[in-house]
Scaffold this motif. Sequence first.
Motif, PDB file in Angstrom:
ATOM      1  N   HIS A  19      55.966   4.172 -45.047  1.00 30.99           N
ATOM      2  CA  HIS A  19      55.687   3.321 -43.709  1.00 30.99           C
ATOM      3  C   HIS A  19      55.861   4.538 -42.442  1.00 30.99           C
ATOM      4  N   GLY A  20      56.932   5.495 -42.752  1.00 36.68           N
ATOM      5  CA  GLY A  20      57.220   6.731 -41.878  1.00 36.68           C
ATOM      6  C   GLY A  20      56.289   6.782 -41.277  1.00 36.68           C
ATOM      7  N   GLY A  21      55.330   7.981 -42.514  1.00 36.80           N
ATOM      8  CA  GLY A  21      53.900   8.201 -41.776  1.00 36.80           C
ATOM      9  C   GLY A  21      52.844   7.773 -41.053  1.00 36.80           C
ATOM     10  N   TYR A  22      52.972   6.078 -41.400  1.00 36.97           N
ATOM     11  CA  TYR A  22      52.266   5.261 -40.770  1.00 36.97           C
ATOM     12  C   TYR A  22      52.485   5.209 -39.316  1.00 36.97           C
ATOM     13  N   TRP A  23      53.918   4.351 -39.146  1.00 40.91           N
ATOM     14  CA  TRP A  23      54.478   3.932 -37.604  1.00 40.91           C
ATOM     15  C   TRP A  23      54.405   5.748 -36.966  1.00 40.91           C
ATOM     16  N   VAL A  24      54.253   6.956 -37.563  1.00 39.32           N
ATOM     17  CA  VAL A  24      54.521   7.458 -36.403  1.00 39.32           C
ATOM     18  C   VAL A  24      52.953   8.370 -36.234  1.00 39.32           C
ATOM     19  N   LEU A  25      52.099   7.799 -37.134  1.00 38.73           N
ATOM     20  CA  LEU A  25      50.580   7.677 -36.836  1.00 38.73           C
ATOM     21  C   LEU A  25      50.464   7.149 -36.070  1.00 38.73           C
ATOM     22  N   GLU A  26      50.850   5.710 -35.887  1.00 37.15           N
ATOM     23  CA  GLU A  26      50.649   4.502 -34.704  1.00 37.15           C
ATOM     24  C   GLU A  26      51.039   5.314 -33.568  1.00 37.15           C
ATOM     25  N   VAL A  27      52.152   5.733 -33.031  1.00 37.37           N
ATOM     26  CA  VAL A  27      52.159   5.816 -31.851  1.00 37.37           C
ATOM     27  C   VAL A  27      51.454   7.597 -31.753  1.00 37.37           C
ATOM     28  N   VAL A  28      51.475   7.925 -32.290  1.00 36.53           N
ATOM     29  CA  VAL A  28      50.049   9.015 -31.903  1.00 36.53           C
ATOM     30  C   VAL A  28      48.666   8.796 -31.101  1.00 36.53           C
ATOM     31  N   LYS A  29      48.002   6.970 -32.715  1.00 32.36           N
ATOM     32  CA  LYS A  29      47.123   6.535 -32.084  1.00 32.36           C
ATOM     33  C   LYS A  29      47.960   6.017 -30.545  1.00 32.36           C
ATOM     34  N   PHE A  30      48.316   5.050 -30.154  1.00 33.15           N
ATOM     35  CA  PHE A  30      48.228   4.839 -29.150  1.00 33.15           C
ATOM     36  C   PHE A  30      48.634   5.104 -27.586  1.00 33.15           C
ATOM     37  N   LEU A  31      49.428   7.025 -28.284  1.00 33.83           N
ATOM     38  CA  LEU A  31      49.164   7.772 -26.869  1.00 33.83           C
ATOM     39  C   LEU A  31      47.538   8.728 -26.781  1.00 33.83           C
ATOM     40  N   ALA A  32      47.211   8.613 -27.596  1.00 34.78           N
ATOM     41  CA  ALA A  32      46.013   9.123 -27.154  1.00 34.78           C
ATOM     42  C   ALA A  32      45.225   8.417 -26.676  1.00 34.78           C
ATOM     43  N   GLY A  33      45.081   6.978 -27.517  1.00 36.03           N
ATOM     44  CA  GLY A  33      44.562   6.063 -27.410  1.00 36.03           C
ATOM     45  C   GLY A  33      44.158   5.358 -25.684  1.00 36.03           C
ATOM     46  N   ALA A  34      46.132   5.690 -24.841  1.00 31.28           N
ATOM     47  CA  ALA A  34      46.495   5.019 -24.069  1.00 31.28           C
ATOM     48  C   ALA A  34      46.175   6.157 -23.204  1.00 31.28           C
ATOM     49  N   ALA A  59      53.438  -5.890 -34.214  1.00 31.63           N
ATOM     50  CA  ALA A  59      54.043  -6.520 -33.394  1.00 31.63           C
ATOM     51  C   ALA A  59      54.521  -8.165 -33.904  1.00 31.63           C
ATOM     52  N   VAL A  60      53.059  -8.162 -33.951  1.00 34.66           N
ATOM     53  CA  VAL A  60      53.376 -10.101 -34.507  1.00 34.66           C
ATOM     54  C   VAL A  60      53.013 -10.094 -35.919  1.00 34.66           C
ATOM     55  N   ILE A  61      51.671  -9.868 -36.167  1.00 28.54           N
ATOM     56  CA  ILE A  61      51.422 -10.695 -37.933  1.00 28.54           C
ATOM     57  C   ILE A  61      52.522 -10.145 -38.785  1.00 28.54           C
ATOM     58  N   VAL A  62      52.178  -8.749 -38.653  1.00 24.58           N
ATOM     59  CA  VAL A  62      53.355  -8.013 -39.946  1.00 24.58           C
ATOM     60  C   VAL A  62      54.653  -8.702 -39.804  1.00 24.58           C
ATOM     61  N   PRO A  63      54.846  -8.678 -38.848  1.00 25.36           N
ATOM     62  CA  PRO A  63      56.593  -8.733 -38.480  1.00 25.36           C
ATOM     63  C   PRO A  63      57.221 -10.258 -38.513  1.00 25.36           C
ATOM     64  N   SER A  64      55.759 -11.201 -38.619  1.00 26.47           N
ATOM     65  CA  SER A  64      56.194 -12.525 -38.888  1.00 26.47           C
ATOM     66  C   SER A  64      55.863 -12.964 -41.214  1.00 26.47           C
ATOM     67  N   LEU A  65      54.600 -12.166 -41.243  1.00 29.83           N
ATOM     68  CA  LEU A  65      54.903 -12.436 -42.614  1.00 29.83           C
ATOM     69  C   LEU A  65      56.487 -11.625 -43.570  1.00 29.83           C
ATOM     70  N   SER A  66      56.889 -10.626 -42.609  1.00 40.62           N
ATOM     71  CA  SER A  66      58.320  -9.995 -43.138  1.00 40.62           C
ATOM     72  C   SER A  66      59.045 -11.181 -42.946  1.00 40.62           C
ATOM     73  N   ALA A  67      59.107 -12.058 -41.520  1.00 39.35           N
ATOM     74  CA  ALA A  67      60.017 -12.786 -41.794  1.00 39.35           C
ATOM     75  C   ALA A  67      59.810 -13.836 -42.052  1.00 39.35           C
ATOM     76  N   ALA A  68      58.747 -14.535 -42.732  1.00 42.06           N
ATOM     77  CA  ALA A  68      58.218 -15.582 -43.867  1.00 42.06           C
ATOM     78  C   ALA A  68      58.844 -15.289 -45.200  1.00 42.06           C
ATOM     79  N   GLY A  69      59.230 -14.059 -45.322  1.00 42.84           N
ATOM     80  CA  GLY A  69      59.449 -14.053 -46.971  1.00 42.84           C
ATOM     81  C   GLY A  69      58.472 -13.590 -47.546  1.00 42.84           C
ATOM     82  N   MET A  70      57.397 -13.363 -46.941  1.00 36.27           N
ATOM     83  CA  MET A  70      55.836 -13.578 -47.580  1.00 36.27           C
ATOM     84  C   MET A  70      55.697 -12.094 -48.496  1.00 36.27           C
ATOM     85  N   MET A  71      56.727 -11.277 -48.075  1.00 40.36           N
ATOM     86  CA  MET A  71      56.261  -9.280 -48.528  1.00 40.36           C
ATOM     87  C   MET A  71      57.528  -9.666 -49.455  1.00 40.36           C
TER      88      MET A  71
END
Length: 170
Positions: A141-156, A35-47
């Motif tokens: 990237h879609g697969g990554y975000w699906v795994l992230e949602v699963v990770k947050f739900l299982a972890g919580a 939520a912070v590092i990757v969007p910041s890198l993207s907004a700065a044009g580093m990607m």
Amino acid sequence: MNTISENRNFQGINWSTLVMFALGFWLSASLLLDAVIVPSLSAAGMMNQGGFANAGYLLFGIFNRLELICAAIILTGFLVFSRYHSFSPSRQGWSIALATLLLAIPLIYTYILTPQMSSLGLSLNLADTNEVMSPAMISMHGGYWVLEVVKFLAGATLLRWCYRDACKLV
């Protein structure tokens, strides 16, 4: 020879605290990265720069290994809970299944997604200025975000169960 007692308490390690710390650290670090590092890198044009694939591979490679350590601690903790703790039998089964899933996710990140996404990010044609992601990269990237949602739900869920059980012990 009875060197290991069946009713051992493991009083040297407070597994509830260790598991809650590992879950809290892992989930908060993932949230910070996503939520912070990757969007910041993207907004700065580093990607869009040529060396970002190498830097991303290094950054995510290190983080993926930290995730593996946290997931191993969490799975170990829930295996200890299943033997010595007061979870209900159904919750014990689900907690081990969710903890195993949490270990599988960083294994997928470390050995499948990160290397493939980094290789797709490397631009072999330096004259190509096309900044649109390939369809393969978009699906990863879609697969990554699906795994992230699963990770947050299982972890919580595991964090909530562990916290409730730790509060009952006090």
